[in-house]
Enzyme design. Structure first.
Site, PDB file in Angstrom:
ATOM      1  N   MET A 225       0.836  -1.195   0.000  1.00  0.00           N
ATOM      2  CA  MET A 225       0.000   0.000   0.000  1.00  0.00           C
ATOM      3  C   MET A 225       0.872   1.246   0.000  1.00  0.00           C
ATOM      4  O   MET A 225       1.736   1.389   0.877  1.00  0.00           O
ATOM      5  CB  MET A 225      -0.902   0.022   1.244  1.00  0.00           C
ATOM      6  CG  MET A 225      -1.921  -1.090   1.307  1.00  0.00           C
ATOM      7  SD  MET A 225      -2.783  -1.100   2.905  1.00  0.00           S
ATOM      8  CE  MET A 225      -1.570  -1.943   3.921  1.00  0.00           C
TER       9      MET A 225
ATOM     10  N   GLY B 201       2.463   4.379   4.291  1.00  0.00           N
ATOM     11  CA  GLY B 201       2.876   3.276   3.430  1.00  0.00           C
ATOM     12  C   GLY B 201       3.171   1.987   4.175  1.00  0.00           C
ATOM     13  O   GLY B 201       3.852   1.997   5.192  1.00  0.00           O
ATOM     14  N   SER B 202       2.660   0.861   3.698  1.00  0.00           N
ATOM     15  CA  SER B 202       2.754  -0.390   4.428  1.00  0.00           C
ATOM     16  C   SER B 202       2.379  -1.547   3.515  1.00  0.00           C
ATOM     17  O   SER B 202       2.224  -1.384   2.309  1.00  0.00           O
ATOM     18  CB  SER B 202       1.835  -0.339   5.651  1.00  0.00           C
ATOM     19  OG  SER B 202       0.565   0.183   5.274  1.00  0.00           O
ATOM     20  N   ARG B 203       2.186  -2.760   4.103  1.00  0.00           N
ATOM     21  CA  ARG B 203       1.793  -3.917   3.301  1.00  0.00           C
ATOM     22  C   ARG B 203       1.041  -4.913   4.170  1.00  0.00           C
ATOM     23  O   ARG B 203       1.091  -4.847   5.404  1.00  0.00           O
ATOM     24  CB  ARG B 203       3.016  -4.582   2.681  1.00  0.00           C
ATOM     25  CG  ARG B 203       3.872  -5.320   3.658  1.00  0.00           C
ATOM     26  CD  ARG B 203       5.208  -5.717   3.076  1.00  0.00           C
ATOM     27  NE  ARG B 203       5.229  -7.063   2.524  1.00  0.00           N
ATOM     28  CZ  ARG B 203       6.334  -7.603   1.994  1.00  0.00           C
ATOM     29  NH1 ARG B 203       7.452  -6.902   1.906  1.00  0.00           N
ATOM     30  NH2 ARG B 203       6.318  -8.826   1.526  1.00  0.00           N
TER      31      ARG B 203
END
Length: 217
Positions: free
Chosen positions: A95, A182-184
């Site tokens: 993301m 921002g990440s996942r």
């Protein structure tokens, strides 16, 4: 099938940020006029788009494992799931700051395990983020099948929020967490799962089928 969503279009996690950005914008615009306020309009618009959290429809697809996040698929491979101690199919969704950051359950099932790990904040697009970054794993029993969802913090993410608890019964598309910036999310599935996406595909939380796993509700 519609998802009953108890929050407005803006995520509850964003309300304080929207209020602060709006207040600063109001003060600057009132005091100095439009010339000075336009950067604060941009900031306010960014905060609004970042914390947007629209309702989604659950696709009526048999044995579907839904995407837990909006973003781009960066991994589809056989891997080891350290949270359920097994070989698994791993699908990771990255993301960026322009994606919706609300996380939703991929399957119907019961939460069997939750593990939080403090860690680093390297770019979530890197493979090592799965094992080195701050993360929170939720292991779900989905009608006898084990599905693991791992929220992973990114380069500028500094807060993983998980609202699931041990014993909770989650529904497909149900909102269970949020990651700021921002990440996942890593999804670990049994090796019997059939991936329906490829690396580079853009996906939407709830709306996109990541894989099919025989035997799901």
């Amino acid at each position: 099938m519609a998802v009953h969503y108890p929050h407005p279009i803006i995520a509850k996690e964003g309300w304080p940020h929207v209020a602060i950005a709006g207040f600063v914008l109001f003060v600057v615009h009132s005091s100095f006029g439009g010339t000075w306020s336009w950067p604060f309009w941009i900031i306010f618009a960014f905060v609004l788009q970042f914390f947007r959290d629209p309702g989604r429809l659950v696709p009526l697809v048999k044995d579907a494992v839904l995407s837990p996040a909006d973003g781009r698929v960066i991994i589809v491979e056989k891997s080891f799931d350290p949270y359920a101690n097994r070989e698994a199919l791993k699908i990771s969704v990255f993301m960026n700051v322009f994606n919706v950051h609300s996380n939703r359950s991929s399957v119907n099932g019961t939460v069997k395990k939750i593990e939080y790990f403090p860690g680093k904040f390297v770019n979530a697009d890197l493979d090592k983020a799965s094992t080195e970054n701050e993360r929170n794993a939720v292991v779900i029993d989905a009608n006898g099948q084990t599905v693991t969802l791992v929220q992973v913090a990114g380069l500028i993410a500094r807060r993983i929020l998980c609202y699931a608890h041990l014993g909770d019964k989650l529904k497909k598309g149900e909102r269970y967490g949020f990651i700021r910036f921002g990440s996942r999310v890593d999804v670990y599935l049994p090796l019997t799962a059939e991936p329906m996406v490829s690396v580079g595909d853009k996906v939407s939380a709830t709306s996109t089928v990541l894989a099919k796993l025989p035997g799901l509700d």
